[in-house]
Design a protein around this motif. Structure first.
Motif, PDB file in Angstrom:
ATOM      1  N   VAL A 130      -4.735 -13.646  -5.915  1.00 48.38           N
ATOM      2  CA  VAL A 130      -3.776 -13.173  -6.920  1.00 48.38           C
ATOM      3  C   VAL A 130      -2.352 -13.451  -6.463  1.00 48.38           C
ATOM      4  N   GLN A 131      -2.055 -13.155  -5.220  1.00 48.70           N
ATOM      5  CA  GLN A 131      -0.682 -13.313  -4.727  1.00 48.70           C
ATOM      6  C   GLN A 131      -0.314 -14.777  -4.558  1.00 48.70           C
ATOM      7  N   VAL A 132      -1.280 -15.626  -4.237  1.00 50.32           N
ATOM      8  CA  VAL A 132      -1.010 -17.058  -4.181  1.00 50.32           C
ATOM      9  C   VAL A 132      -0.669 -17.575  -5.575  1.00 50.32           C
ATOM     10  N   LEU A 133      -1.375 -17.069  -6.587  1.00 44.25           N
ATOM     11  CA  LEU A 133      -1.101 -17.449  -7.967  1.00 44.25           C
ATOM     12  C   LEU A 133       0.300 -16.992  -8.409  1.00 44.25           C
ATOM     13  N   VAL A 134       0.678 -15.781  -8.037  1.00 48.27           N
ATOM     14  CA  VAL A 134       2.004 -15.269  -8.401  1.00 48.27           C
ATOM     15  C   VAL A 134       3.096 -16.125  -7.761  1.00 48.27           C
ATOM     16  N   ALA A 135       2.927 -16.440  -6.480  1.00 53.46           N
ATOM     17  CA  ALA A 135       3.926 -17.272  -5.792  1.00 53.46           C
ATOM     18  C   ALA A 135       3.974 -18.678  -6.393  1.00 53.46           C
ATOM     19  N   PHE A 136       2.810 -19.229  -6.756  1.00 49.55           N
ATOM     20  CA  PHE A 136       2.750 -20.552  -7.373  1.00 49.55           C
ATOM     21  C   PHE A 136       3.490 -20.535  -8.711  1.00 49.55           C
ATOM     22  N   ALA A 137       3.242 -19.505  -9.516  1.00 47.97           N
ATOM     23  CA  ALA A 137       3.927 -19.385 -10.811  1.00 47.97           C
ATOM     24  C   ALA A 137       5.436 -19.298 -10.627  1.00 47.97           C
ATOM     25  N   ALA A 138       5.865 -18.506  -9.627  1.00 46.74           N
ATOM     26  CA  ALA A 138       7.301 -18.357  -9.375  1.00 46.74           C
ATOM     27  C   ALA A 138       7.930 -19.678  -8.952  1.00 46.74           C
ATOM     28  N   SER A 139       7.207 -20.484  -8.175  1.00 45.96           N
ATOM     29  CA  SER A 139       7.751 -21.761  -7.714  1.00 45.96           C
ATOM     30  C   SER A 139       7.835 -22.776  -8.846  1.00 45.96           C
ATOM     31  N   LEU A 140       6.964 -22.665  -9.846  1.00 41.94           N
ATOM     32  CA  LEU A 140       6.985 -23.588 -10.980  1.00 41.94           C
ATOM     33  C   LEU A 140       8.030 -23.205 -12.023  1.00 41.94           C
ATOM     34  N   ALA A 141       8.366 -21.919 -12.094  1.00 43.59           N
ATOM     35  CA  ALA A 141       9.309 -21.447 -13.111  1.00 43.59           C
ATOM     36  C   ALA A 141      10.735 -21.877 -12.777  1.00 43.59           C
ATOM     37  N   THR A 142      11.558 -22.011 -13.810  1.00 46.94           N
ATOM     38  CA  THR A 142      12.985 -22.262 -13.594  1.00 46.94           C
ATOM     39  C   THR A 142      13.641 -20.983 -13.079  1.00 46.94           C
ATOM     40  N   PRO A 143      14.755 -21.075 -12.351  1.00 38.73           N
ATOM     41  CA  PRO A 143      15.370 -19.872 -11.784  1.00 38.73           C
ATOM     42  C   PRO A 143      15.697 -18.792 -12.798  1.00 38.73           C
ATOM     43  N   ASP A 144      16.212 -19.185 -13.973  1.00 38.79           N
ATOM     44  CA  ASP A 144      16.580 -18.163 -14.941  1.00 38.79           C
ATOM     45  C   ASP A 144      15.384 -17.623 -15.721  1.00 38.79           C
ATOM     46  N   GLY A 145      14.213 -18.196 -15.496  1.00 44.21           N
ATOM     47  CA  GLY A 145      13.016 -17.690 -16.150  1.00 44.21           C
ATOM     48  C   GLY A 145      11.986 -17.157 -15.181  1.00 44.21           C
ATOM     49  N   ARG A 146      12.386 -17.024 -13.899  1.00 42.12           N
ATOM     50  CA  ARG A 146      11.425 -16.604 -12.886  1.00 42.12           C
ATOM     51  C   ARG A 146      10.909 -15.191 -13.136  1.00 42.12           C
ATOM     52  N   GLY A 147      11.811 -14.284 -13.458  1.00 45.29           N
ATOM     53  CA  GLY A 147      11.381 -12.908 -13.705  1.00 45.29           C
ATOM     54  C   GLY A 147      10.434 -12.818 -14.884  1.00 45.29           C
TER      55      GLY A 147
END
Length: 416
Positions: A130-147
Protein backbone atom coordinates in the motif's frame (compact mmCIF):
# COMPACT_ATOMS: atom_id res chain seq x y z
CA UNK A 1 12.33 1.57 -31.25
CA UNK A 2 13.47 3.44 -28.13
CA UNK A 3 13.40 2.14 -24.58
CA UNK A 4 10.44 4.40 -23.85
CA UNK A 5 8.55 2.83 -26.75
CA UNK A 6 8.84 -0.52 -25.00
CA UNK A 7 7.08 0.64 -21.82
CA UNK A 8 4.05 -1.37 -20.68
CA UNK A 9 0.66 -0.47 -22.09
CA UNK A 10 -0.29 1.11 -18.78
CA UNK A 11 2.44 3.73 -18.98
CA UNK A 12 0.23 6.19 -20.78
CA UNK A 13 -2.47 5.72 -18.17
CA UNK A 14 -0.06 6.24 -15.31
CA UNK A 15 1.49 9.44 -16.55
CA UNK A 16 5.10 10.20 -15.83
CA UNK A 17 7.38 12.42 -13.86
CA UNK A 18 7.72 15.02 -16.54
CA UNK A 19 4.59 16.96 -15.84
CA UNK A 20 1.69 14.97 -17.29
CA UNK A 21 0.76 13.84 -13.81
CA UNK A 22 -1.23 10.85 -12.64
CA UNK A 23 -4.27 10.01 -14.75
CA UNK A 24 -7.64 9.63 -13.06
CA UNK A 25 -8.00 6.04 -14.26
CA UNK A 26 -4.63 5.04 -12.84
CA UNK A 27 -5.33 6.85 -9.57
CA UNK A 28 -8.50 4.77 -9.21
CA UNK A 29 -6.56 1.56 -9.96
CA UNK A 30 -4.03 2.51 -7.30
CA UNK A 31 -6.90 3.16 -4.87
CA UNK A 32 -8.48 -0.24 -5.62
CA UNK A 33 -5.16 -2.05 -5.19
CA UNK A 34 -4.56 -0.24 -1.91
CA UNK A 35 -8.06 -1.06 -0.69
CA UNK A 36 -7.70 -4.77 -1.41
CA UNK A 37 -4.25 -4.94 0.16
CA UNK A 38 -5.01 -3.06 3.35
CA UNK A 39 -8.28 -4.95 3.83
CA UNK A 40 -6.22 -8.06 4.54
CA UNK A 41 -5.02 -6.47 7.77
CA UNK A 42 -8.51 -5.69 9.04
CA UNK A 43 -10.54 -8.72 7.97
CA UNK A 44 -9.92 -10.28 11.38
CA UNK A 45 -11.54 -7.63 13.56
CA UNK A 46 -15.20 -8.74 13.19
CA UNK A 47 -14.04 -12.38 13.30
CA UNK A 48 -12.05 -12.40 16.53
CA UNK A 49 -14.68 -14.30 18.48
CA UNK A 50 -15.05 -16.93 15.73
CA UNK A 51 -11.27 -17.36 15.46
CA UNK A 52 -10.95 -17.69 19.23
CA UNK A 53 -13.66 -20.36 19.36
CA UNK A 54 -12.29 -22.33 16.39
CA UNK A 55 -8.65 -22.39 17.48
CA UNK A 56 -9.11 -22.41 21.26
CA UNK A 57 -7.64 -18.96 21.91
CA UNK A 58 -8.64 -17.20 25.15
CA UNK A 59 -10.92 -14.17 24.56
CA UNK A 60 -8.53 -11.86 26.43
CA UNK A 61 -5.66 -12.96 24.16
CA UNK A 62 -7.40 -12.91 20.78
CA UNK A 63 -6.38 -9.28 20.33
CA UNK A 64 -2.91 -10.72 19.60
CA UNK A 65 -4.19 -11.44 16.07
CA UNK A 66 -4.30 -7.69 15.49
CA UNK A 67 -1.00 -7.15 17.28
CA UNK A 68 0.92 -9.79 15.28
CA UNK A 69 -0.46 -8.39 12.03
CA UNK A 70 0.73 -4.91 12.94
CA UNK A 71 4.15 -6.26 13.96
CA UNK A 72 4.48 -7.73 10.48
CA UNK A 73 3.32 -4.45 8.97
CA UNK A 74 5.90 -2.50 10.96
CA UNK A 75 8.67 -4.83 9.78
CA UNK A 76 7.53 -4.39 6.20
CA UNK A 77 7.54 -0.62 6.54
CA UNK A 78 11.12 -0.71 7.79
CA UNK A 79 12.52 -3.38 5.47
CA UNK A 80 10.43 -3.35 2.27
CA UNK A 81 8.91 0.09 1.65
CA UNK A 82 12.27 1.95 1.37
CA UNK A 83 13.08 -0.33 -1.58
CA UNK A 84 10.69 1.83 -3.60
CA UNK A 85 13.43 4.51 -3.67
CA UNK A 86 16.03 1.98 -4.86
CA UNK A 87 14.37 -0.48 -7.25
CA UNK A 88 11.65 -0.55 -9.87
CA UNK A 89 8.41 0.06 -7.97
CA UNK A 90 6.38 -1.86 -10.56
CA UNK A 91 8.29 -5.06 -9.86
CA UNK A 92 8.13 -4.49 -6.12
CA UNK A 93 4.37 -3.88 -6.17
CA UNK A 94 3.52 -6.90 -8.33
CA UNK A 95 5.78 -9.21 -6.31
CA UNK A 96 4.35 -8.19 -2.96
CA UNK A 97 0.79 -8.49 -4.24
CA UNK A 98 1.37 -12.03 -5.51
CA UNK A 99 3.14 -13.14 -2.30
CA UNK A 100 0.26 -11.72 -0.26
CA UNK A 101 -1.98 -14.40 -1.77
CA UNK A 102 0.29 -17.12 -0.35
CA UNK A 103 0.23 -15.54 3.11
CA UNK A 104 -3.58 -15.37 3.01
CA UNK A 105 -3.79 -19.06 2.13
CA UNK A 106 -1.62 -19.87 5.16
CA UNK A 107 -4.04 -17.95 7.40
CA UNK A 108 -7.13 -19.46 5.78
CA UNK A 109 -5.88 -23.02 6.30
CA UNK A 110 -4.33 -22.57 9.76
CA UNK A 111 -5.13 -25.39 12.17
CA UNK A 112 -3.26 -24.05 15.20
CA UNK A 113 -2.99 -20.66 16.88
CA UNK A 114 0.77 -20.49 16.24
CA UNK A 115 0.26 -20.99 12.49
CA UNK A 116 -2.45 -18.33 12.49
CA UNK A 117 -0.21 -15.83 14.25
CA UNK A 118 2.71 -16.57 11.89
CA UNK A 119 0.44 -16.20 8.87
CA UNK A 120 -0.86 -12.87 10.14
CA UNK A 121 2.72 -11.59 10.51
CA UNK A 122 3.29 -12.43 6.83
CA UNK A 123 0.00 -10.79 5.83
CA UNK A 124 1.05 -7.60 7.60
CA UNK A 125 4.60 -7.75 6.20
CA UNK A 126 3.39 -7.89 2.59
CA UNK A 127 0.47 -5.48 2.97
CA UNK A 128 2.96 -2.60 2.98
CA UNK A 129 2.60 -2.66 -0.80
CA UNK A 130 0.00 0.00 0.00
CA UNK A 131 2.72 2.47 0.95
CA UNK A 132 4.76 1.71 -2.16
CA UNK A 133 1.65 2.47 -4.21
CA UNK A 134 1.08 5.77 -2.36
CA UNK A 135 4.69 6.85 -2.92
CA UNK A 136 4.48 5.80 -6.60
CA UNK A 137 1.29 7.84 -7.06
CA UNK A 138 2.91 10.86 -5.40
CA UNK A 139 5.96 10.62 -7.68
CA UNK A 140 3.76 10.49 -10.80
CA UNK A 141 1.55 13.42 -9.77
CA UNK A 142 2.41 17.02 -10.61
CA UNK A 143 3.50 19.11 -7.59
CA UNK A 144 0.32 21.17 -7.44
CA UNK A 145 -1.81 18.04 -7.67
CA UNK A 146 0.13 15.83 -5.28
CA UNK A 147 -2.22 16.29 -2.35
CA UNK A 148 -5.24 15.55 -4.53
CA UNK A 149 -3.61 12.38 -5.91
CA UNK A 150 -2.70 11.19 -2.42
CA UNK A 151 -6.24 11.93 -1.27
CA UNK A 152 -7.72 9.79 -4.04
CA UNK A 153 -5.37 6.86 -3.47
CA UNK A 154 -5.70 7.07 0.31
CA UNK A 155 -9.47 7.03 0.03
CA UNK A 156 -8.98 3.51 -1.31
CA UNK A 157 -6.87 2.66 1.73
CA UNK A 158 -9.43 3.90 4.22
CA UNK A 159 -12.24 2.38 2.17
CA UNK A 160 -10.46 -0.97 2.33
CA UNK A 161 -9.99 -0.66 6.08
CA UNK A 162 -13.67 0.06 6.64
CA UNK A 163 -15.38 -2.13 4.06
CA UNK A 164 -13.15 -5.04 5.07
CA UNK A 165 -15.23 -5.44 8.21
CA UNK A 166 -18.50 -5.68 6.29
CA UNK A 167 -17.09 -8.04 3.65
CA UNK A 168 -15.43 -10.30 6.20
CA UNK A 169 -18.58 -10.41 8.33
CA UNK A 170 -20.77 -11.29 5.35
CA UNK A 171 -18.43 -13.99 4.03
CA UNK A 172 -17.98 -15.44 7.52
CA UNK A 173 -21.73 -15.77 7.94
CA UNK A 174 -21.85 -17.65 4.61
CA UNK A 175 -18.89 -19.99 4.94
CA UNK A 176 -16.93 -19.30 8.12
CA UNK A 177 -13.97 -17.06 8.85
CA UNK A 178 -11.56 -19.11 6.71
CA UNK A 179 -13.51 -18.34 3.55
CA UNK A 180 -12.69 -14.66 4.00
CA UNK A 181 -8.96 -15.24 3.59
CA UNK A 182 -9.23 -17.75 0.76
CA UNK A 183 -11.43 -15.41 -1.29
CA UNK A 184 -9.02 -12.55 -0.66
CA UNK A 185 -6.11 -14.72 -1.82
CA UNK A 186 -7.84 -15.19 -5.18
CA UNK A 187 -8.52 -11.47 -5.52
CA UNK A 188 -4.88 -10.61 -4.79
CA UNK A 189 -3.71 -12.92 -7.59
CA UNK A 190 -6.08 -11.19 -10.01
CA UNK A 191 -4.84 -7.78 -8.89
CA UNK A 192 -1.20 -8.85 -9.30
CA UNK A 193 -1.90 -9.79 -12.93
CA UNK A 194 -3.71 -6.50 -13.55
CA UNK A 195 -0.90 -4.41 -12.05
CA UNK A 196 1.70 -6.30 -14.07
CA UNK A 197 -0.20 -5.42 -17.23
CA UNK A 198 -0.95 -1.76 -16.52
CA UNK A 199 1.74 -0.26 -14.28
CA UNK A 200 4.58 1.73 -15.80
CA UNK A 201 8.12 1.41 -14.57
CA UNK A 202 9.32 3.79 -11.85
CA UNK A 203 10.67 7.14 -13.01
CA UNK A 204 14.47 6.99 -12.87
CA UNK A 205 14.53 10.03 -10.58
CA UNK A 206 13.05 8.01 -7.74
CA UNK A 207 16.02 5.65 -7.53
CA UNK A 208 18.32 6.77 -4.78
CA UNK A 209 21.50 5.05 -6.03
CA UNK A 210 22.23 3.72 -2.54
CA UNK A 211 23.03 0.28 -1.23
CA UNK A 212 20.26 -1.41 0.73
CA UNK A 213 21.94 -0.93 4.16
CA UNK A 214 22.60 2.73 3.31
CA UNK A 215 18.99 3.12 2.26
CA UNK A 216 17.78 1.83 5.62
CA UNK A 217 20.15 4.14 7.47
CA UNK A 218 18.95 7.11 5.43
CA UNK A 219 15.36 6.31 6.39
CA UNK A 220 16.25 6.68 10.05
CA UNK A 221 18.23 9.85 9.29
CA UNK A 222 15.15 11.48 7.77
CA UNK A 223 13.61 11.68 11.24
CA UNK A 224 16.52 13.80 12.40
CA UNK A 225 16.45 15.95 9.26
CA UNK A 226 12.72 16.60 8.83
CA UNK A 227 10.75 18.06 11.79
CA UNK A 228 7.47 17.63 9.89
CA UNK A 229 8.11 13.89 9.69
CA UNK A 230 8.55 13.63 13.47
CA UNK A 231 5.42 15.66 14.12
CA UNK A 232 3.23 13.76 11.69
CA UNK A 233 4.57 10.38 12.81
CA UNK A 234 3.33 11.16 16.31
CA UNK A 235 -0.09 12.01 14.92
CA UNK A 236 -0.09 8.71 13.03
CA UNK A 237 0.63 6.78 16.22
CA UNK A 238 -2.19 8.47 18.11
CA UNK A 239 -4.95 8.53 15.50
CA UNK A 240 -4.51 4.91 14.43
CA UNK A 241 -4.31 3.74 18.03
CA UNK A 242 -7.59 5.60 18.49
CA UNK A 243 -9.15 3.93 15.45
CA UNK A 244 -8.16 0.44 16.55
CA UNK A 245 -9.37 0.98 20.10
CA UNK A 246 -12.83 1.29 18.59
CA UNK A 247 -12.79 -1.28 15.80
CA UNK A 248 -11.06 -4.04 17.75
CA UNK A 249 -13.45 -3.89 20.69
CA UNK A 250 -16.81 -2.93 19.16
CA UNK A 251 -17.47 -6.51 18.05
CA UNK A 252 -17.44 -7.65 21.68
CA UNK A 253 -20.46 -5.69 23.03
CA UNK A 254 -22.39 -5.90 19.75
CA UNK A 255 -22.06 -9.68 19.42
CA UNK A 256 -23.16 -10.23 23.04
CA UNK A 257 -26.64 -9.78 24.58
CA UNK A 258 -28.68 -7.63 24.45
CA UNK A 259 -27.58 -6.85 20.88
CA UNK A 260 -26.38 -10.30 19.74
CA UNK A 261 -25.72 -9.00 16.21
CA UNK A 262 -24.35 -11.17 13.41
CA UNK A 263 -20.94 -10.58 11.86
CA UNK A 264 -22.62 -9.18 8.75
CA UNK A 265 -24.61 -6.65 10.73
CA UNK A 266 -21.58 -5.54 12.72
CA UNK A 267 -19.61 -5.22 9.51
CA UNK A 268 -22.22 -2.80 8.15
CA UNK A 269 -20.70 -0.19 10.45
CA UNK A 270 -17.82 -0.11 8.00
CA UNK A 271 -20.12 1.36 5.36
CA UNK A 272 -20.90 4.26 7.68
CA UNK A 273 -17.19 4.77 8.18
CA UNK A 274 -16.61 4.66 4.44
CA UNK A 275 -19.08 7.51 4.02
CA UNK A 276 -16.98 9.56 6.43
CA UNK A 277 -13.80 8.62 4.59
CA UNK A 278 -15.21 9.70 1.23
CA UNK A 279 -16.24 13.02 2.74
CA UNK A 280 -12.59 13.63 3.66
CA UNK A 281 -11.20 12.97 0.16
CA UNK A 282 -10.63 16.68 -0.36
CA UNK A 283 -8.27 16.92 2.61
CA UNK A 284 -5.35 16.65 0.18
CA UNK A 285 -6.64 19.65 -1.76
CA UNK A 286 -6.81 21.64 1.46
CA UNK A 287 -3.18 20.73 2.11
CA UNK A 288 -2.29 21.90 -1.42
CA UNK A 289 -3.93 25.24 -0.56
CA UNK A 290 -1.96 25.62 2.67
CA UNK A 291 -4.71 24.76 5.17
CA UNK A 292 -3.08 21.63 6.58
CA UNK A 293 -2.81 22.71 10.21
CA UNK A 294 -6.38 24.01 10.42
CA UNK A 295 -7.68 20.86 8.77
CA UNK A 296 -5.73 18.77 11.28
CA UNK A 297 -7.05 20.62 14.32
CA UNK A 298 -10.71 20.48 13.27
CA UNK A 299 -10.38 16.80 12.39
CA UNK A 300 -8.88 15.91 15.77
CA UNK A 301 -11.72 17.72 17.52
CA UNK A 302 -14.14 15.64 15.50
CA UNK A 303 -12.41 12.42 16.56
CA UNK A 304 -12.60 13.45 20.22
CA UNK A 305 -16.30 14.21 19.89
CA UNK A 306 -16.89 10.77 18.39
CA UNK A 307 -16.09 9.10 21.71
CA UNK A 308 -18.79 11.05 23.51
CA UNK A 309 -21.20 9.67 20.93
CA UNK A 310 -19.85 6.12 21.28
CA UNK A 311 -20.51 6.26 25.01
CA UNK A 312 -24.24 6.27 24.17
CA UNK A 313 -24.03 2.77 22.65
CA UNK A 314 -26.64 1.32 25.01
CA UNK A 315 -29.08 4.13 24.24
CA UNK A 316 -29.23 3.51 20.49
CA UNK A 317 -27.09 1.94 17.79
CA UNK A 318 -27.60 5.10 15.74
CA UNK A 319 -25.17 6.84 18.08
CA UNK A 320 -22.54 4.29 17.04
CA UNK A 321 -23.24 4.92 13.36
CA UNK A 322 -22.84 8.67 13.85
CA UNK A 323 -19.66 8.17 15.86
CA UNK A 324 -18.14 5.95 13.17
CA UNK A 325 -18.70 8.64 10.54
CA UNK A 326 -17.10 11.26 12.79
CA UNK A 327 -14.14 9.09 13.75
CA UNK A 328 -13.28 8.01 10.23
CA UNK A 329 -13.87 11.42 8.68
CA UNK A 330 -11.45 12.95 11.15
CA UNK A 331 -8.84 10.24 10.78
CA UNK A 332 -8.89 10.28 6.98
CA UNK A 333 -8.44 14.05 6.90
CA UNK A 334 -5.44 13.97 9.26
CA UNK A 335 -3.87 11.01 7.47
CA UNK A 336 -4.11 12.49 3.97
CA UNK A 337 -2.89 15.86 5.18
CA UNK A 338 0.08 14.27 6.93
CA UNK A 339 1.21 12.32 3.88
CA UNK A 340 0.85 15.38 1.65
CA UNK A 341 3.07 17.42 3.96
CA UNK A 342 5.84 14.89 4.47
CA UNK A 343 6.15 13.97 0.78
CA UNK A 344 6.18 17.65 -0.19
CA UNK A 345 9.14 18.13 2.15
CA UNK A 346 11.32 15.62 0.25
CA UNK A 347 9.75 14.22 -2.95
CA UNK A 348 13.03 12.47 -3.79
CA UNK A 349 12.63 10.28 -0.70
CA UNK A 350 8.90 9.58 -0.96
CA UNK A 351 9.04 5.85 -0.19
CA UNK A 352 11.34 6.28 2.80
CA UNK A 353 9.26 9.14 4.19
CA UNK A 354 6.00 7.24 3.85
CA UNK A 355 7.56 4.07 5.25
CA UNK A 356 8.97 5.86 8.28
CA UNK A 357 5.71 7.69 8.92
CA UNK A 358 3.67 4.51 8.63
CA UNK A 359 5.84 2.64 11.13
CA UNK A 360 4.14 4.78 13.74
CA UNK A 361 0.75 3.99 12.21
CA UNK A 362 1.52 0.30 12.65
CA UNK A 363 2.79 0.66 16.21
CA UNK A 364 -0.23 2.74 17.14
CA UNK A 365 -2.61 0.22 15.57
CA UNK A 366 -0.97 -2.65 17.45
CA UNK A 367 -1.02 -0.82 20.77
CA UNK A 368 -4.61 0.31 20.28
CA UNK A 369 -5.85 -3.14 19.32
CA UNK A 370 -4.26 -4.89 22.30
CA UNK A 371 -5.10 -2.16 24.82
CA UNK A 372 -8.71 -2.15 23.66
CA UNK A 373 -9.45 -5.81 24.36
CA UNK A 374 -7.59 -5.63 27.67
CA UNK A 375 -9.55 -2.55 28.70
CA UNK A 376 -12.84 -4.15 27.71
CA UNK A 377 -12.04 -7.21 29.84
CA UNK A 378 -11.42 -4.94 32.85
CA UNK A 379 -13.87 -2.05 32.50
CA UNK A 380 -16.29 -2.90 29.69
CA UNK A 381 -17.40 -0.52 26.96
CA UNK A 382 -17.29 2.54 29.25
CA UNK A 383 -13.61 1.86 29.86
CA UNK A 384 -12.96 1.56 26.13
CA UNK A 385 -14.63 4.94 25.55
CA UNK A 386 -12.49 6.55 28.23
CA UNK A 387 -9.36 5.06 26.64
CA UNK A 388 -10.31 6.29 23.17
CA UNK A 389 -11.20 9.77 24.41
CA UNK A 390 -7.89 10.00 26.24
CA UNK A 391 -5.93 9.16 23.09
CA UNK A 392 -7.93 11.71 21.06
CA UNK A 393 -7.31 14.37 23.71
CA UNK A 394 -3.57 13.61 23.62
CA UNK A 395 -3.52 14.05 19.82
CA UNK A 396 -5.36 17.35 20.12
CA UNK A 397 -2.85 18.53 22.73
CA UNK A 398 0.02 17.70 20.35
CA UNK A 399 -1.69 19.76 17.65
CA UNK A 400 -2.10 22.74 20.00
CA UNK A 401 1.61 22.59 20.83
CA UNK A 402 2.71 22.33 17.19
CA UNK A 403 0.06 24.37 15.33
CA UNK A 404 2.24 27.46 15.35
CA UNK A 405 4.11 25.96 12.40
CA UNK A 406 3.66 28.37 9.48
CA UNK A 407 1.41 26.89 6.84
CA UNK A 408 2.19 27.04 3.16
CA UNK A 409 0.77 25.18 0.20
CA UNK A 410 2.33 21.74 -0.05
CA UNK A 411 3.24 22.42 -3.67
CA UNK A 412 5.50 25.30 -2.58
CA UNK A 413 7.77 22.84 -0.83
CA UNK A 414 7.70 20.25 -3.55
CA UNK A 415 11.05 20.81 -5.16
CA UNK A 416 13.82 18.41 -4.08
Amino acid sequence: MTKDDKAPAGAAMAGDATGRGLSGAMALLFALACGLSVANIYFAQPLLDAMAHDLGIAPAAIGMVVTFTQIGYALGLILLVPLGDLTDRRRLIVGQTALSAIALIIVGTASHAAVLFAGMVLVGLLAVVVQVLVAFAASLATPDGRGRAIGTVTSGVVGGVLLARFVSGALADIGGWRLVYLVSAGLMLVMAALLLRLLSRSPKATRAGLSYPSLLRSTAALFAEEPILRERALFAFLIFADLNVFWTSIVLPLSAPPFALSHTTIGLLGIAGFAGALAARNAGRLADLGWAQRTTGLSLMLMLGAWAVFACLHVSLWFVVAGVIMLDLGLQAVHVTSQSLIIAARPDAASRLVGGYMVFYSIGSAVGGLASTMMYAVAGWDGVCMLGAGISAAALLVWILTASRTEAPASCASTP
